[in-house]
Design an enzyme around this catalytic site. Sequence first.
Site, PDB file in Angstrom:
ATOM      1  N   HIS A   1      63.581 -31.609 -12.526  1.00 36.27           N
ATOM      2  CA  HIS A   1      62.154 -31.937 -12.449  1.00 36.27           C
ATOM      3  C   HIS A   1      61.798 -33.094 -13.366  1.00 36.27           C
ATOM      4  CE1 HIS A   1      62.720 -27.799 -11.132  1.00 36.27           C
ATOM      5  NE2 HIS A   1      61.613 -27.916 -10.430  1.00 36.27           N
TER       6      HIS A   1
ATOM      7  N   GLU B   1      48.251  -5.235 -17.410  1.00 30.53           N
ATOM      8  CA  GLU B   1      49.645  -4.791 -17.506  1.00 30.53           C
ATOM      9  C   GLU B   1      50.632  -5.953 -17.602  1.00 30.53           C
ATOM     10  OE1 GLU B   1      47.532  -3.807 -15.147  1.00 30.53           O
ATOM     11  OE2 GLU B   1      47.192  -1.682 -15.584  1.00 30.53           O
TER      12      GLU B   1
END
Length: 656
Positions: free
Chosen positions: A26, A406
């Site tokens: 990248h 969570e």
Amino acid sequence: MNKDALTINAIRFLSVDAIEKANSGHPGLPLGAAPMAYTLWADHLNINPKDEKWFNRDRFVLSAGHGSSMLYSLLHLYGYGVSIDDIKDFRQLNSITPGHPEYGMTSGVDSSTGPLGQGISMAVGMAMAETHLAAKYNRDGMEIVDHYTYALCGDGDLMEGIGYEACSLAGTMKLNKLIVLYDSNSISIEGNTDIAFTEDVVERFKGFHWQVIEVEDGNDIDQISIAIENAKKDLERPTLIKITTQIGYGSPKVDQAAAHGAPLGEGGIAETRAELGWNYAPFEVPAEVYESTKAQLTNKEAVYDDWKTLEAEYGKAYPELYAQLMRDIAGELPENLFDEEFFTFEKDLASRAASGVSLNRIAAKVDNLFGGSADLGPSNQTEMKNAAWYSPEDRSGKNIHFGVREHAMAAIGNGISLHGGLHPYVGTFLVFSDYMKGAMRLSSLMEVPMTYVLTHDSIGVGEDGPTHQPIEHLAMLRSIPNMIAFRPADAVETAVGWKLAMESKKTPVSLILSRQTLPNLEGSSLEAEKGAYVIGRENGALDLIIMGSGSEVSLALEAKAELEALGHGVRVVSVPSMKLFDEQTSEYKESVLPADVRNRISIEAASTFGWGKYVGLDGVSIGIDTFGASGPAGDVYKHFNITSEEIVQKAKVLLK
Ligand SMILES: Cc1ncc(C[n+]2csc(CCOP(=O)(O)OP(=O)(O)O)c2C)c(N)n1
């Protein structure tokens, strides 16, 4: 070109040349973000490559992990064990420069990143750990724990939900030593971020109670440096520095999504070299760059040396505290922590209650637990009664309110664990382990010994119904490499699970616990550590093996009694952890599950997936391969035939 520009370009070209050689990677991010990364590393980041695990180093998380080549370039230039040859080996098998940063593989990498949003969330955990340890250990101006946590993120990190959760909590907790550099190039893979991301990030972070600083020109390293200084000055809020950059800066693909994730190509690189005035060969770094980073490292070493002096003084002034800090960092446990009393329970308990008792027994002797639940503390029984709640007003609190978050909770736990000096644990219902999966996978991959407290582990949840009744979750957890999924059958086995969790150095442990009371079983023992063991031995010849975990082991024992009254020799094997059992010697496995005994039944109030390897072709698995149902727990168990009668019936067919 001055030394700053030279070093920034060295970072850029080491990165894009590595990508070119690998024909994969990248380039967009390093070309655009090199100036901000350089500014941070050159002028702010307190690190020492000669002591890469220095406890008081600033932490750096490249949340945009796809920019790994940039991190490797930095690590090379700043004296870590990443050579030019390693950079040439970018993305090759067995290299120390893998596609995304991997914790434990490359010196100087503070966390594995790549799954977007995880890094920034782990950084929140690191910053939280720092404040807690500072409150615990700093005395009279002797700030033995005093460092910043930096993250570098992109648009993708800020689009991911987990980042919202974590950054929201960071604002509430006033983690002012968390500083995030936002590489704001308005481009992701599919194009301009306008196509899917038009919110006002600045206002959003202000809404989180962060300080937000904007730098209009991503190449303006003076402004970036001033912004970092101003971030440090805010003693109340974390800081997001939004730095406007151009993806693929200097290349023909500048400002285009095409710059994101494909090599520039020979022609493209040549044009980029011309555009940026870089006349050096691939992987060539001018001597001035090394001289410059070396000089910067000398300054950093002075900071390190000061800390070492402080450490020596602190050790003299507070020998006991210092010794404790060292024990915490080493993860040492007190002797006799797991004595007889630890495994003694007077009455029958739900395994979540036995977990609460075990946790509190540990917390009475172990000082470095740090954890909590995603707003289910009373249900998960995750509160340490002898400790306060962590808050901006009381950093010494050891119980954490994560709020209903969570996924971030698990990632924050990973960050706390990666920081070191603490043993984190997090809790929620087993069914919501789905929400945490991304972070649980990273715990396992990074080999951090996180403890997951997962209660309400079956249809035993009853009335809350199928949305709250886990079915496939055990299979999911068991399938994660390096995750111990441990489902204890009673209080003693639950204590064993906590022992495993506390002693684990490289493996996360999921404790899978019942809502409903479980009888204390006569044969339960420390043998549970082996993953599976004989909890009820046969009378006479062995005709049948019944195996199961958790709440179903007592059903197996009931069935055994009934079948033995009919004259059959029946063995019951408790299987709290398939992984631990699979790791035992073949002799041990044979002693528990003799190969020639093919009459086998497994029972578990969950998906039967995975039991086939133990029951074999002739065996039978009793379980639930549909979703559950709402009703009183006893009725639901009967409805799904998770009963001792069902075992007896199936056994009679096998034993015919
Ligand atoms: C959770 C997750 N989803 C998807 C991806 C795949 N992915 C990698 S980079 C990227 C786009 C990121 O965009 P941005 O953060 O703006 O990075 P830039 O294009 O500026 O390099 C995506 C979707 C991922 N790594 N993680």
